[in-house]
Design an enzyme around this catalytic site. Sequence first.
Site, PDB file in Angstrom:
ATOM      1  N   THR A  12       0.825  -1.210   0.000  1.00  0.00           N
ATOM      2  CA  THR A  12       0.000   0.000   0.000  1.00  0.00           C
ATOM      3  C   THR A  12       0.860   1.262   0.000  1.00  0.00           C
ATOM      4  OG1 THR A  12      -1.845  -1.098   1.109  1.00  0.00           O
ATOM      5  CG2 THR A  12      -1.705   1.293   1.370  1.00  0.00           C
ATOM      6  N   THR A  83       0.896  -4.519   4.386  1.00  0.00           N
ATOM      7  CA  THR A  83       0.628  -4.756   5.809  1.00  0.00           C
ATOM      8  C   THR A  83      -0.065  -6.093   6.082  1.00  0.00           C
ATOM      9  OG1 THR A  83      -1.472  -3.564   5.620  1.00  0.00           O
ATOM     10  CG2 THR A  83       0.452  -2.289   6.304  1.00  0.00           C
ATOM     11  N   ASP A  84      -0.779  -6.615   5.096  1.00  0.00           N
ATOM     12  CA  ASP A  84      -1.589  -7.814   5.373  1.00  0.00           C
ATOM     13  C   ASP A  84      -0.753  -9.065   5.636  1.00  0.00           C
ATOM     14  OD1 ASP A  84      -4.251  -6.947   5.436  1.00  0.00           O
ATOM     15  OD2 ASP A  84      -4.276  -6.725   3.271  1.00  0.00           O
TER      16      ASP A  84
END
Lengths: 164, 164, 164, 164
Positions: A12, A83-84
């Site tokens: 992201t 981030t996931d």
Amino acid sequence: MQKILIISTGGTFNKIYDPIAGDLIVEETSRAVREIASKWLSRFELISIIGKDSLAMTNQDRLELLSVVTQTEHEKIIIIHGTDTMHVTAEYLAEVEIEKKIILTGAMVPYSIDPVEATANLTSALGYMQLLSENGVYITMNGLFSSYDKILKDRSKGRFIRKK
Amino acid sequence: MQKILIISTGGTFNKIYDPIAGDLIVEETSRAVREIASKWLSRFELISIIGKDSLAMTNQDRLELLSVVTQTEHEKIIIIHGTDTMHVTAEYLAEVEIEKKIILTGAMVPYSIDPVEATANLTSALGYMQLLSENGVYITMNGLFSSYDKILKDRSKGRFIRKK
Amino acid sequence: MQKILIISTGGTFNKIYDPIAGDLIVEETSRAVREIASKWLSRFELISIIGKDSLAMTNQDRLELLSVVTQTEHEKIIIIHGTDTMHVTAEYLAEVEIEKKIILTGAMVPYSIDPVEATANLTSALGYMQLLSENGVYITMNGLFSSYDKILKDRSKGRFIRKK
Amino acid sequence: MQKILIISTGGTFNKIYDPIAGDLIVEETSRAVREIASKWLSRFELISIIGKDSLAMTNQDRLELLSVVTQTEHEKIIIIHGTDTMHVTAEYLAEVEIEKKIILTGAMVPYSIDPVEATANLTSALGYMQLLSENGVYITMNGLFSSYDKILKDRSKGRFIRKK
């Protein structure tokens, strides 16, 4: 003081809006990182690899990342990551027990949409790295600084929190 | 981990454009710091005092700052300060030999005009402070982290550099 | 001078980034339009309906839009609309031969990501509307001002062009 | 449709922050106007002259402006001007009774600090100009469109208002 290497893998942090597609895409050359360096009047050593969203990252990608991490002479490495699956990659790197200091960071909001959180995550990691003396894998996000296994993403809140 | 106190004293960091005056003024409530905290999904302990441009800061102001620094229970303190006299205030605080960790930082460009450099300076100082173990007075600006007497502003370049 | 009504139906113009979803969503209350009014030190009459991406817009939605257009007392109406089916809605409204002045506009880039193009499209339409004397349906995008049937979106270029 | 010429004379519209000077300066090449054109996916004919703050503008400067206005073949001219003496220049040009359509506009907030108001003023003037049929000197600011002598700056409110 040892030089720090930034390895940008996409996520992201690096997304930009593509008006033709009408959607966000990963900008693979880490323009965001270079813009932070330029505006901060600072200089970063930067390698851009993989260029993927966190959820699209495969074990093959992690192997590529590991290969870059081990082959570089740098002992202080910051990895920009989606981030996931940041914790998956962190654990993957931790299991190898590399004799280096590795910090993973990223962003909940693309730098290109609002630069504050992405800038804060990256540059706070750079500050933290200055005095980091113990080898290991770390995560710094949203003002938290810790060994990778003590922090996790709270998806419902859209931020990272300490594990209880 | 010890809590960090941010003392905002004004400076370029906090300047905003006033359309009525047609000029930049110091925003005294440190809206910039609070916005960084909010976007970073983090929380800061913040005190706003003085609210002046660096060049307008008097010894009376420095005495007020010293008083806040010594009276607070916090041992880790980040001071947001104008860049032109940052070294004067740093030296003033250093001479008192306070048993605390004090980092001065600021910005060459107001947060309200472009948030990247101001955010990077403040949050890199927060990262650096996490592992800082030795008492003293420090400056962090533009990716440099050091004891206050080893860094200075290069006015012709508009950035901070290491002393030679 | 007659008052102008802005009807916001969603579209790229109104998209914002949702950090929890990790994606762009249509902000249904037209915060973008209200922010433009506030920063322009101006005031808009605004109705927000439908709140959809252009491609998701149904004939039921167009009927709702037509109903608002015909029932309001305003004779000068600007419709903010997604760009992909702007011409479909324009034609739909034109076929009814309403005795009003209707301008459709929108944005290729969300206001929340970069406000310049969205602001320019909306406010240039407001300027154009001031002197518009002939009833009909118009499109203004990217500096083009014309009857709706003389302008179309060039998807490969990501902008609107004149029909040849 | 006749081409529109934009003459940029400086003013708040074109101010940028100079980190070395620690102050706002007039950017003389009208980077702001070119950036609006680029982001709007549009093209402007642009001449940059004078490059001064409104209050620093002399009669010599106004003579230079008049000379450009009369010598160009363009009949539709938008002048970007500082807001404090916009009415003085407007009156100066009106007294000459040039057989052209001239709109003066500007900004209360520099484009480089927040682009919305400056963009809205310029592009709404471009929209208004499309259908303007009567020669004369006009001002458009903050959503007002009118002959130059019916609008004035309210300094205490920091915006333009209709004369009573």
